[in-house]
Design a protein around this motif. Sequence first.
Motif, PDB file in Angstrom:
ATOM      1  N   LYS A   1       0.844  -1.158  -0.204  1.00  0.00           N
ATOM      2  CA  LYS A   1       0.079   0.040   0.074  1.00  0.00           C
ATOM      3  C   LYS A   1       0.849   1.285   0.063  1.00  0.00           C
ATOM      4  N   SER A   2       1.941   1.228  -0.334  1.00  0.00           N
ATOM      5  CA  SER A   2       3.019   2.220  -0.178  1.00  0.00           C
ATOM      6  C   SER A   2       2.610   3.225  -1.468  1.00  0.00           C
ATOM      7  N   ILE A   3       2.098   2.940  -2.531  1.00  0.00           N
ATOM      8  CA  ILE A   3       1.581   3.920  -3.696  1.00  0.00           C
ATOM      9  C   ILE A   3       0.009   3.789  -3.623  1.00  0.00           C
ATOM     10  N   SER A   4      -0.363   2.588  -3.641  1.00  0.00           N
ATOM     11  CA  SER A   4      -1.800   2.436  -3.749  1.00  0.00           C
ATOM     12  C   SER A   4      -2.655   3.104  -2.867  1.00  0.00           C
ATOM     13  N   ILE A   5      -2.332   3.245  -1.605  1.00  0.00           N
ATOM     14  CA  ILE A   5      -3.261   4.215  -0.550  1.00  0.00           C
ATOM     15  C   ILE A   5      -3.536   5.398  -1.202  1.00  0.00           C
ATOM     16  N   SER A   6      -2.990   6.114  -2.391  1.00  0.00           N
ATOM     17  CA  SER A   6      -3.268   7.309  -2.939  1.00  0.00           C
ATOM     18  C   SER A   6      -4.773   7.113  -3.568  1.00  0.00           C
TER      19      SER A   6
END
Length: 803
Positions: A388-393
């Motif tokens: 979720k380091s990028i997908s949380i956006s």
Amino acid sequence: MLSNTENENLQENGSLQEDFNNDIIKFPPELENSISKILKANDPIDSNEFNPIEYLNKMLPNEYALASIDETTKRLQHKMRQLEEEIRELTRLQTNCQLGNEKIDEAKRAIEELFKRIREIKDKATQSEVMVQEITKDIKSLDFAKRHLTISITALKRLQMLVTAVDQLKIMAHMKQYKETSQLLQAVLQLASYFKSYKSIKQIAELLISIVTFQNELKKQIFEDFESSFTSDGNLTVQTAPLGDACLVVDIMGQDVKNQLINWYCERQLKEYKRIFRGSDEIASLDNTSRRYAWIKRVLKSFDEEKADIFPLHWNVSEVLCSKFCEITREDLVKTLSRAGNELDVKTLLKNLQLTLEFENQLLKRFAYMEKPPQASVNSLPKYNFNKSISISFEPYLGLYIDAEDKNIAEMISTYRTEPISDDDNSSVLQSSTELFIYYKETIVNCSKLSIRKPFYDLCITFAKRLRIYASDVLIGRIPRGNMTRDELKLTCLILNTADYCYNTIPQLEDKLKEKIDEEYKDKINFDEEREGFLNVVATSIKALVRGIETCYEPSLTAMTKLPWSNLESVGDQSEYVTSFHNTLRLCVVSVHKDITNNRYFRSFCDKFVESFVSKIINNLSKCKPISEVGAEQKCQLWGWKIQPHHQQRKFTKIVNKGIGKIETILKAILTPHDPSEGLVENYLLLIGDKNINNFQKILELKGLKRNEQQQITEQFQQRVADDTTLLENSNILSSITLSQFTTPTFPGLFNPSNNTNNFTTPTNGNSNLTDKSTANKFNESVKKIMSGGWRRTDSNKKEEEK
């Protein structure tokens, strides 16, 4: 006024009391209490406040007590002898105690002598210690001198080593021989740590400061070498060996210097990335998300092939580089999604989110099993979590995906409203229910990959909403109304089974959702309302089945009302409507029992059906009026049966017998002759047991009595119940009977000859008469089996039904 004699007696008593008090030995109150507790004295003589005058007055309270003064004197003499014995015993014990005191004194003298000898030994030991110290005084001084000399020689040797190492270190650093520099720097730092306690010495302090200054110069030199070795876009221009040796030096300098070098390298590598993807909104759009991940993959490939040998493995430089890339990309995507606003569609959102999740999974696989060398310290660079380091956006915008899923489920449910029922389908539930829960399961798996927080919780709310709609619009909406064909009865049973299946499957769905969702939302998931909705579907289905079967046997009840119950001359055993009624119940109830999978709900259906059936029969009696005694006896023969109790059907048997008992009670009341009228009144009170004039008039109306006959019997009834307090005000036995004008309705449907062959039509014999006994007996036996739940589908039943 007191007489002289009385005054003399009082003075004499006072002097005696005074002499007695003078002879008593007084102890402190605390000591008195302790003595009393130890001796456990209960005798008033032992009391500290003993008064002989009061004691004698208690023994001789009045002049009549003087008659027993001899006995009292004997008791006192006996008491005195007991006291003398106790005194002698105590005296003897006291003598023995004095001998014990002499032994104690002797022991004390022995102890004092022992202490005196111990003191003498201690004094001699002190003198010996002083003597030993005087002998070893010079030896101790020599030992201290030797120790100090050893430390001084060691310090001088290490100082010499430190100065020599510093000089060699400067030479090697100037020549950029970083491999040897790293070894010398490690030795210098170890030696310098030894001299930290000597900072008070000026020369050593200056030496330590020069070492720190040299470290800063060496750090600057190494960073300049790295600057000159990489181009502005991050490409390497020199060999990797010198830079690898320089990293060994940086590793020795400490964690802060190491972090500075890693951050510099990451910034240099990502500088080109920022320039490309932050140059314009068009390049930064969601359409170019795949290019972002392709760019970092090329950088990682270049790192693995060309630059991996520069940095030590335990530095995890590639992991830090990817972490910083994820931070920059996340910030860029947040801005891009914000700019997209309402123009963002779910297809583009899911496409980019899927690319992002795949990239994160690739990073997780790449760095999941990275081994650390033994020299990696506990305080080395942290292990980064790329989940979720990028997908949380994308998470704030997943409402579009939830809305799309809601729309898909709504379209599925809209098609279920007209779902066809296949004749060859052996399933006991509607296929739509299994399809719906399978789709729910797949959606849970897909959504859990995207998010397990707020969007996932919104999906749970969507599931609950669509389950309520499925229950109300699809299941309840498809329940047939009015007359039912055989297929409609089967459909109603399928709806009941489907509701039961959904009711039992929802807890599994709830557990699956709680297993996937974040802890913050776990307690908010509750599907109790939806389960209650499906229970309501079950109850509605059972009511519909009861109403459907009511319409099936309604023509039989209508035929019953058309018989001349007031003109019957004798009691018969068979009637055409009885045969029709029997066949209808047999086909309908057996079909329902075959199609309902849950026996609990079939028992509930039977209970509801019996209640409805009894109410219908009782109400139908009013439509058969007038009923003569012969007609009432005919009905009693048809309905006056009871079911034998069975251990598995006791509750149902009780319900059936209670209902049939109401019918039998009413018929027995009608059966009673009205002449003499007193017998009719008494029999009514015995059977019905209330004093409601309206209920009594219902019996008279059913008997077909004229108004003048009713008036006379009613007056006798009122006189009879006027003073009887044991009777009920109103019995519920006759509550369902209404005496309004009855018109025979037409019931199209199951018994209409124009209907198709799929209805429950029953052939009748026009030549049947009331004297045929076999049909009535068959009816009684069949109804008993059906009402008691004992009917089972056999081969003969099946053949007869197919016929």
